[in-house]
Enzyme design. Structure first.
Site, PDB file in Angstrom:
ATOM      1  N   GLU A   1      -2.892  -3.898  -8.634  1.00 47.54           N
ATOM      2  CA  GLU A   1      -2.683  -2.981  -7.522  1.00 47.54           C
ATOM      3  C   GLU A   1      -3.954  -2.895  -6.679  1.00 47.54           C
ATOM      4  O   GLU A   1      -5.002  -3.424  -7.057  1.00 47.54           O
ATOM      5  CB  GLU A   1      -2.277  -1.593  -8.046  1.00 47.54           C
ATOM      6  CG  GLU A   1      -0.927  -1.620  -8.762  1.00 47.54           C
ATOM      7  CD  GLU A   1      -0.498  -0.266  -9.284  1.00 47.54           C
ATOM      8  OE1 GLU A   1      -1.326   0.674  -9.230  1.00 47.54           O
ATOM      9  OE2 GLU A   1       0.647  -0.133  -9.736  1.00 47.54           O
TER      10      GLU A   1
ATOM     11  N   ARG B   1      -6.384   2.798  -1.165  1.00 44.40           N
ATOM     12  CA  ARG B   1      -5.364   3.549  -0.437  1.00 44.40           C
ATOM     13  C   ARG B   1      -5.888   4.268   0.793  1.00 44.40           C
ATOM     14  O   ARG B   1      -5.179   4.377   1.795  1.00 44.40           O
ATOM     15  CB  ARG B   1      -4.707   4.571  -1.380  1.00 44.40           C
ATOM     16  CG  ARG B   1      -3.826   3.930  -2.429  1.00 44.40           C
ATOM     17  CD  ARG B   1      -3.265   4.955  -3.378  1.00 44.40           C
ATOM     18  NE  ARG B   1      -2.382   4.320  -4.346  1.00 44.40           N
ATOM     19  CZ  ARG B   1      -1.800   4.969  -5.349  1.00 44.40           C
ATOM     20  NH1 ARG B   1      -2.021   6.251  -5.519  1.00 44.40           N
ATOM     21  NH2 ARG B   1      -1.006   4.327  -6.184  1.00 44.40           N
TER      22      ARG B   1
END
Length: 537
Positions: free
Chosen positions: A124, A292
């Protein structure tokens, strides 16, 4: 008048997600536990967590690499000792979960005539290796269902569903010597009356506070209850300015709160403008695998620049069977809205997702109040710094729940059961006939937090937000003092308190770092420190 009800237990655990369940199960072997759940036992952020849990299982990966990736994502504000402790304890925490029966995905490696099965590890954003264990794209659900069934079946765990914690009871509040937690007042939502729970230890495992924003990936219960209660009880709060906005939630009028997992980008999905062109390489050399905060700001920038309602997340260039196998939940959910992710790009927008700050604790989850612990998203341990690395959230729940359980076990027989405490007094309040006030204040709060304290902030926006917040607090406190409690009133009271903490933390940070971006201070300062707020009382 209903008769007063008091419960007693060695430990009161407030919250029934991964953190609360793990703590309850560890402690129940040697003590009596009350597990409080605000809604149905399964309802909470854990249930909806898709991606997975980070842990070093690959021979080519290292704990040092996991630590380094976490520190980079945390943008200079992580506590390295806490990060190292978490990474070092990750594998044993995962092995405990596996022994509990959580079925993480496996794959086979074929060598000649032999085949061996091992855990499938995905990657991720922000991770330099594949280290995410997962159960398809519904890891949280697998964890939640497995652990909650064991809690239900355990003879030493009493589960109280549909109970709101109202406030902590401490020796200071009762003018008794010391600074220790004694229990909590709780509201029985079904019977509609307040009950008392007396306990040697109390653990807050109430999750985050993203419901303070208009758009969020979180379930409705994420209203910052534990943070607000701890603050009112006298605990320090830290780093509330760092609220993570998940870059990709499904943009559809009927798809409320549906998250598009980080693992989609980990497996090669691209972010595209409405014209089909990619934009992440323009913002970061890591492209879609950037942390993010960078991805969310890039999306926010492109949407505002283009006047677009959304961007598009596209994995359709991957084989259809691969997509369906790895993302069955997302595939089926999108199909219900007429989107076939094997063929079509997915409309996506950022949404408030994770609270990186919270109640200050030590490595055992102990707060400023003796006997009061905070674990999981409600806590500030120093693990996440200015931005949480993907799939470190459930990991934190597991590692610190076990650490707290070990600390409590060592103290359990040294602490007597608190003496009786006063029952809740409802004699001076009445039933409200103006619920519209709550609904109006609720909407106003979440809207101005989104507009003024969102992905990009300015001093002027923060000042406006604080003025409105303080006005709302006054109205809500007056309402709270005159009327009987309700679920919506209790959540609104907590949310407006958490909103103030977020705003005040944001106003103190005169720089842009991680999840906090202030256009008036676009640069980073040297030697940054956590933002710590101390209650005046």
């Amino acid at each position: 008048m209903k008769q007063a009800v008091e419960h007693q237990s060695d430990i009161l655990v407030i919250g029934s997600g991964a953190a609360g369940l793990t703590l309850a199960l560890h402690l129940a072997e040697k003590s009596k536990v009350i597990l409080l759940s605000k809604g149905p036992l399964s309802e909470g952020s854990t249930l909806y967590a898709q991606g997975g849990i980070a842990s070093v299982f690959d021979e080519d990966d290292t704990i040092e690499s996991h630590v380094n990736d976490t520190l980079i994502a945390g943008a200079g504000l992580c506590d390295k000792s806490v990060v190292t402790y978490t990474a070092e304890n990750a594998k044993s925490a995962m092995e405990w979960l596996i022994n509990c029966g959580v079925a993480f995905d496996k794959e086979e490696t074929v060598t000649g005539d032999d085949s061996t099965a091992h855990y499938h590890l995905t990657r991720e954003g922000g991770h330099s290796h594949r280290r995410i264990l997962h159960a398809a794209d519904a890891t949280g659900k697998a964890v939640q269902i497995t652990l909650q069934q064991q809690a239900i079946d355990h003879p030493n765990i009493q589960v109280l569903e549909r109970y709101n914690a109202i406030d902590l009871i401490t020796t200071r509040k009762l003018a008794r010597p010391g600074n220790r937690v004694l229990g909590a007042y709780v509201w029985n939502r079904d019977e509609e009356h307040v009950e008392t729970i007396r306990a040697k230890f109390v653990a807050l495992a109430t999750g985050g506070s993203s419901k303070v924003y208009q758009y969020t990936s979180n379930p409705d219960i994420a209203s910052g209850d534990g943070i607000a209660m701890a603050w009112r009880a006298g605990c320090r709060i830290a780093n509330m300015e760092f609220n993570q906005f998940h870059p990709t939630c499904l943009f559809h009028p009927n798809a409320r709160n549906f998250l598009l997992s980080e693992a989609l980008r980990g497996e090669g999905a691209y972010l595209r403008r409405p014209d089909g062109s990619r934009f992440m390489p323009d913002f970061d050399e890591r492209g879609e695998l950037a942390p993010r905060d960078i991805v969310a700001r890039a999306i926010d920038y492109e949407m505002k620049r283009l006047g677009s309602d959304c961007v598009y997340l596209d994995i359709s260039h991957k084989p259809a069977d691969f997509i369906i196998k790895h993302f069955p939940t997302i595939y089926q959910r999108c199909l219900t809205f007429g989107i076939d992710i094997t063929k079509d790009p997915i409309p996506a927008v950022p949404a408030a997702h994770y609270t990186c700050g919270g109640v200050m604790t030590d490595l055992h989850g102990q707060t400023d109040i003796n006997g009061l612990y905070a674990i999981g998203e409600v806590a500030y341990t120093g693990l996440h710094g200015a931005n949480r690395l993907a799939s470190n959230s459930l990991l934190e729940c597991l590692v610190f729940a076990r650490a707290a359980s070990q600390d409590i076990e060592g103290l359990l027989h040294k602490i007597p059961m608190p003496s009786p405490i006063p029952m809740w007094d409802e004699s001076q309040v009445t039933n409200s006939d103006e619920e519209v006030v709550i609904a109006h204040n609720w909407h106003e709060l979440r809207l101005f937090m989104w507009d003024y304290v969102g992905i990009v902030r300015t001093d002027k926006r923060l000042e406006r937000a604080l003025r409105r917040c303080l006005m709302l607090q006054q109205e809500i406190e007056e309402y709270y003092s005159n009327f009987r409690v309700s679920n919506n009133l209790l959540e609104l009271r907590n949310l407006v308190q958490v909103a103030e903490l977020i705003i005040r933390c944001a106003m103190e940070r005169k720089e842009s770092r991680g999840l906090h971006y202030n256009a008036d201070y676009p640069d980073q300062i040297d030697n940054p420190k956590p933002t710590i707020l101390q209650p005046s009382r």
